[in-house]
Design a protein around this motif. Structure first.
Motif, mmCIF file in Angstrom:
data_model
loop_
_atom_site.group_PDB
_atom_site.id
_atom_site.type_symbol
_atom_site.label_atom_id
_atom_site.label_comp_id
_atom_site.label_asym_id
_atom_site.label_seq_id
_atom_site.Cartn_x
_atom_site.Cartn_y
_atom_site.Cartn_z
ATOM 1 N N VAL A 194 11.296 15.145 1.323
ATOM 2 C CA VAL A 194 10.994 13.730 1.622
ATOM 3 C C VAL A 194 9.564 13.432 1.683
ATOM 4 N N VAL A 195 8.733 12.649 0.823
ATOM 5 C CA VAL A 195 7.402 12.241 1.024
ATOM 6 C C VAL A 195 7.334 10.752 0.909
ATOM 7 N N GLU A 196 6.356 10.395 2.183
ATOM 8 C CA GLU A 196 6.156 8.903 2.198
ATOM 9 C C GLU A 196 4.807 8.717 1.490
ATOM 10 N N ALA A 197 4.886 7.132 0.998
ATOM 11 C CA ALA A 197 3.526 6.929 0.378
ATOM 12 C C ALA A 197 3.188 5.408 0.465
ATOM 13 N N ALA A 198 2.576 4.725 -0.096
ATOM 14 C CA ALA A 198 2.281 3.062 0.217
ATOM 15 C C ALA A 198 2.854 2.434 -0.729
ATOM 16 N N HIS A 199 3.349 1.172 -0.164
ATOM 17 C CA HIS A 199 3.861 -0.149 -0.808
ATOM 18 C C HIS A 199 3.429 -1.321 -0.469
ATOM 19 N N PRO A 200 2.969 -2.241 -0.953
ATOM 20 C CA PRO A 200 3.171 -2.293 -2.448
ATOM 21 C C PRO A 200 2.233 -2.078 -3.275
ATOM 22 N N VAL A 201 1.182 -1.686 -2.766
ATOM 23 C CA VAL A 201 -0.220 -1.220 -3.266
ATOM 24 C C VAL A 201 -0.260 0.700 -3.426
ATOM 25 N N PRO A 202 -0.189 1.089 -4.309
ATOM 26 C CA PRO A 202 -0.186 2.494 -4.299
ATOM 27 C C PRO A 202 -1.285 3.270 -3.852
ATOM 28 N N ASP A 203 -1.022 4.385 -3.388
ATOM 29 C CA ASP A 203 -2.256 5.188 -2.769
ATOM 30 C C ASP A 203 -2.098 6.695 -3.244
ATOM 31 N N ALA A 204 -3.057 7.562 -2.652
ATOM 32 C CA ALA A 204 -3.182 8.867 -3.233
ATOM 33 C C ALA A 204 -2.009 9.960 -3.017
ATOM 34 N N ALA A 205 -1.309 9.406 -2.040
ATOM 35 C CA ALA A 205 0.030 9.997 -1.590
ATOM 36 C C ALA A 205 1.025 9.770 -2.895
ATOM 37 N N GLY A 206 1.010 8.529 -3.184
ATOM 38 C CA GLY A 206 2.119 8.245 -4.197
ATOM 39 C C GLY A 206 1.433 8.955 -5.671
#
Length: 431
Positions: free
Chosen positions: A81-93
């Motif tokens: 499971v990886v977490e990333a940004a929402h609603p604006v995408p980030d480098a993790a996504g």
């Protein structure tokens, strides 16, 4: 009536969330044959909770990778499971999207892929198309979020700027068999719109994406415009042979939650009025709800009190001010301004994922004295609405709803409790 309306509203919101939770809805839809190896991928606010269900139900070898919003993770033993940004995408996504594509590359006909899809997947699984940077997508995303564009319009643009959405994920999996299980957070429950439809054919076009950007006067760099004018930017279309081994199943939708809540409403001694899955500016949708509430109280139409008005869907907010607040706070602030303390009317508006926009609240609650209490604090509902400050308004009243992440998402939930109608006056007769 002895029912506490505020307590009832909190119960109804909890019922709406529970009816759409992966632990309730996913397992019955999994393939009957759960032996052998399966690769699990996923994206969305419910992705981690969905992955937990697959892990516990699958009898064979399970590996995989899912991405969810920061704070929405869940402990999985076999699926990363990886977490990333929402609603604006980030480098993790961006990084996890690249890894997902690598994971499903070079599969054979005997391979099986389970794709777990839920609201938020569009931003979380962010892999820009050739020649487009993450910064480009971030800027366009932010502009769309402020523009008042509908979720369908936003996702039309997103999928045409993506290397993974609009059926492209299914294309990458070919010739493996793909089972997509989706929790809908969009009005109409269209598979092509939920998280921008990574595994289904997309009927929208690059020209439509360009038209949306023009409609909302969103400036884009030359690289984006050139890409959208290129035939390469077109998504996988319905009927494409590469989709023959891709199977889509909707496992939860807003209507299911509304129906579960209606059962709870009846048990509490109220009549439910389900308005359904709604779109439009949050403040305008609130005015319609206010009109229905007044009609019920004044005329007993379209049903008599005690009753509960229920609706779902995803409204939009055109940002004009500098205040804080998501769609639900804006809806409730507009409702408060419209009703101005109308006796016997209580309301709740909240996002079933536990996050209203990008704030830390799920939504808020309104009581008949909200308008008056706010005025006593020097707060004008109309002025705060002009500033898009629903969060600040209800925070001052200590009426925000904080649930933290729920790990599901069938979008917004709204309930208006109307306790009773005033006694009708008897007409006077001439002597």
């Amino acid at each position: 009536m002895s029912v506490d309306p505020q307590h009832l509203l909190h119960q109804l919101f909890a019922t709406a969330i529970d009816a759409a939770h992966p632990r309730q809805v996913l397992e019955p839809y999994l393939p009957i044959d759960r032996s052998g190896r399966v690769i699990v991928i996923g994206a969305g606010k419910a992705a981690a909770a969905m992955a937990q269900v697959v892990e516990s139900a699958w009898q064979g070898e399970v590996t995989g990778l899912v991405v969810t919003r920061y704070g929405h993770g869940a402990p999985c033993k076999k699926i990363e499971v990886v977490e990333a940004a929402h609603p604006v995408p980030d480098a993790a996504g961006l990084a996890v999207a690249k890894r997902v594509l690598e994971l499903i590359s070079n599969l054979g006909e005997d391979d099986r892929v389970i794709f777990l899809l839920s609201g938020g997947g569009s931003a979380l699984l962010a892999l820009p198309a050739k020649g487009i940077t993450l910064a480009d997508k971030q800027a366009i995303n932010k502009a769309l979020l402020k523009s008042g564009a509908t979720i369908a319009e936003m996702n039309c643009v997103r999928k045409h700027l993506s290397a993974i959405k609009g059926g492209r994920l299914a294309k990458a999996c070919w010739p493996a068999t793909v089972y997509t299980y989706a929790i809908s957070d969009v009005p109409g429950d269209q598979a092509t719109v939920i998280a921008s439809g990574p595994t289904v054919g997309d009927p929208s076009t690059s020209q439509q994406a360009l038209a949306i950007l023009k409609r909302y006067q969103i400036e884009v760099p030359a690289s984006v415009r050139n890409w959208l004018q290129s035939p390469e930017s077109e998504t996988v279309k319905p009927g494409d042979p590469i989709l023959t081994r891709s199977h889509f199943q909707l496992i939860a939708r807003p209507q299911q939650s509304l129906e579960a809540v209606a059962v709870k409403v009846r048990k509490a001694g109220f009549s439910p009025l389900i308005l359904g899955d709604l779109e439009g500016e949050a403040r305008d949708v609130a005015k319609v709800h206010a009109g229905i509430a007044r009609q019920i109280i004044q005329h007993g139409q379209p049903l008599s009190a005690p009753c509960v008005i229920l609706s779902a869907g995803e409204t939009t907010v055109t940002v004009r001010g500098n205040g804080r607040g998501g769609r639900n706070a804006e809806f409730l602030l507009s409702l408060t301004d419209s009703l101005k303390g109308l006796p016997g009317v209580y309301a709740l508006a909240g996002d079933t994922d536990g996050i209203d926009g990008s704030e830390d609240n799920a939504g808020a609650i309104m009581t008949p004295d909200s308008y008056g209490r706010a005025e006593a604090l020097g707060l004008s509902a109309s002025d705060e609405l002009d500033n898009n400050n629903g969060y600040g308004y209800f925070a001052a009243l200590d009426d925000l709803i904080i649930t933290e992440p729920t790990r599901t998402n069938v979008n917004d939930f709204r309930a208006i409790v109307i306790l009773e109608s005033p006694e009708k006056e008897c007409p006077e007769h001439d002597a």
